[in-house]
Enzyme design. Structure first.
Site, PDB file in Angstrom:
ATOM      1  N   MET F   1     -32.206  26.685  28.748  1.00  0.00           N
ATOM      2  CA  MET F   1     -33.610  26.494  29.066  1.00  0.00           C
ATOM      3  C   MET F   1     -34.494  26.281  27.846  1.00  0.00           C
ATOM      4  O   MET F   1     -35.636  25.905  27.993  1.00  0.00           O
ATOM      5  CB  MET F   1     -34.034  27.748  29.770  1.00  0.00           C
ATOM      6  CG  MET F   1     -35.210  27.873  30.474  1.00  0.00           C
ATOM      7  SD  MET F   1     -34.980  29.610  31.030  1.00  0.00           S
ATOM      8  CE  MET F   1     -34.472  30.416  29.485  1.00  0.00           C
ATOM      9  N   PRO F   2     -33.922  26.502  26.636  1.00  0.00           N
ATOM     10  CA  PRO F   2     -34.788  26.219  25.475  1.00  0.00           C
ATOM     11  C   PRO F   2     -35.188  24.745  25.435  1.00  0.00           C
ATOM     12  O   PRO F   2     -34.496  23.895  26.006  1.00  0.00           O
ATOM     13  CB  PRO F   2     -33.897  26.542  24.269  1.00  0.00           C
ATOM     14  CG  PRO F   2     -32.806  27.405  24.793  1.00  0.00           C
ATOM     15  CD  PRO F   2     -32.580  26.962  26.215  1.00  0.00           C
ATOM     16  N   TYR F   3     -36.293  24.488  24.783  1.00  0.00           N
ATOM     17  CA  TYR F   3     -36.765  23.119  24.592  1.00  0.00           C
ATOM     18  C   TYR F   3     -36.974  22.910  23.098  1.00  0.00           C
ATOM     19  O   TYR F   3     -37.702  23.679  22.456  1.00  0.00           O
ATOM     20  CB  TYR F   3     -38.080  22.907  25.343  1.00  0.00           C
ATOM     21  CG  TYR F   3     -38.736  21.597  24.992  1.00  0.00           C
ATOM     22  CD1 TYR F   3     -38.270  20.397  25.514  1.00  0.00           C
ATOM     23  CD2 TYR F   3     -39.793  21.552  24.091  1.00  0.00           C
ATOM     24  CE1 TYR F   3     -38.850  19.194  25.166  1.00  0.00           C
ATOM     25  CE2 TYR F   3     -40.384  20.350  23.736  1.00  0.00           C
ATOM     26  CZ  TYR F   3     -39.906  19.176  24.274  1.00  0.00           C
ATOM     27  OH  TYR F   3     -40.476  17.980  23.927  1.00  0.00           O
ATOM     28  N   CYS F  41     -32.723  21.528  26.305  1.00  0.00           N
ATOM     29  CA  CYS F  41     -33.297  20.185  26.266  1.00  0.00           C
ATOM     30  C   CYS F  41     -33.714  19.864  24.829  1.00  0.00           C
ATOM     31  O   CYS F  41     -34.404  20.664  24.194  1.00  0.00           O
ATOM     32  CB  CYS F  41     -34.515  20.241  27.187  1.00  0.00           C
ATOM     33  SG  CYS F  41     -35.173  18.681  27.630  1.00  0.00           S
TER      34      CYS F  41
END
Lengths: 71, 71, 71, 71, 71, 71
Positions: F1-3, F41
């Site tokens: 879920m990190p961006y 992402c």
């Protein structure tokens, strides 16, 4: 309508200094590019020194080294 | 897979309101562009009113003026 | 005054679809948080599929694999 | 001169882990693209789980569901 | 070490104007906050008018209406 | 879920190099923070050298000076 995002380390910028930045950047976009100041948006983000890195190290570490170098 | 970043001033948005925003924006990207909701990422940032400027002044100053105008 | 940044892959979104997104997100911020639509700013960025990664691979590679799986 | 912004949920990343990320990403940009590490800037932002959504729901809600599923 | 991101619509800003913006914003951060100009990073992004919305409509639509209003 | 958003100057990074960056950063977030790679992402943005400033001048100007210094 321009949008400006300014990221700085959280090291004590005052509300007065931030107001100056907002005012100055807005006017600069008007002077240089003719942008309407009424819709120019400026967002300042203050980032913890642990969370900002440059040269591969955090600002926390860099500031500590700088302080020790001065002793 | 879309990534959406929503910046608002920190003026009391509730967890429920933020959940509605996340749900609504994700569905909108699915409805309009056919994007898979499972990988749509929405990040909401709440910014201190001292740190947000529009029309060359901070929101703190603008809100104060609005309150005084109402008196 | 909210600022919304939407990043999607550059895969043919039309001006009409982008106009729908701008309109929809602006209204949603008004409906959910009471934000003034006149100063809500929405910026859509379309990113080349070589430049977007998820799951450790680029979208270019993922799309190619998806196409081959359909053969 | 590259600028890297890493957004993660605020779930207890330590200063040591963030220092490793800063160091690792800076070196990776040097190794892969030949970028000068002295001017590579890395900013880590930790976002409240109420403010991060994926799949149309907030991480707060998702984490709660995951915990309940484990019971 | 500050990082400044300026987003404007792609409507013909020249390299000279962008150089003025870079120079001006860098100096302003030095004057107001004492930031070292050598590591101040300014990134200007020019966004297609179809991809920028304000007041719920794209700039493309707004500019067209403005031109028609002048006829 | 990190961006993760990586901004570099547009100076010829290849699809292969960008794929390496995407793969490397995703794995690093897994190794250091235990993040699920499936939802990590990475978005790479390549910025024109006229639009990137450091030390108060654009990269276009800086590169030109560097080339002249080598003559």
């Amino acid at each position: 309508m321009p949008y400006v995002n300014i990221k700085i380390t959280k090291e004590g910028a005052t509300a007065e200094q931030k107001a100056q930045l907002i005012h100055g950047v807005t006017r600069m976009l008007q002077d240089i590019l003719g942008k309407n100041p009424q819709t120019t948006c400026v967002v300042i983000e203050e980032v913890d020194t642990d969370n900002w890195g440059i040269g591969g190290e955090s600002i926390t570490v860099r500031r500590k080294r700088e302080r020790e170098a001065k002793k």
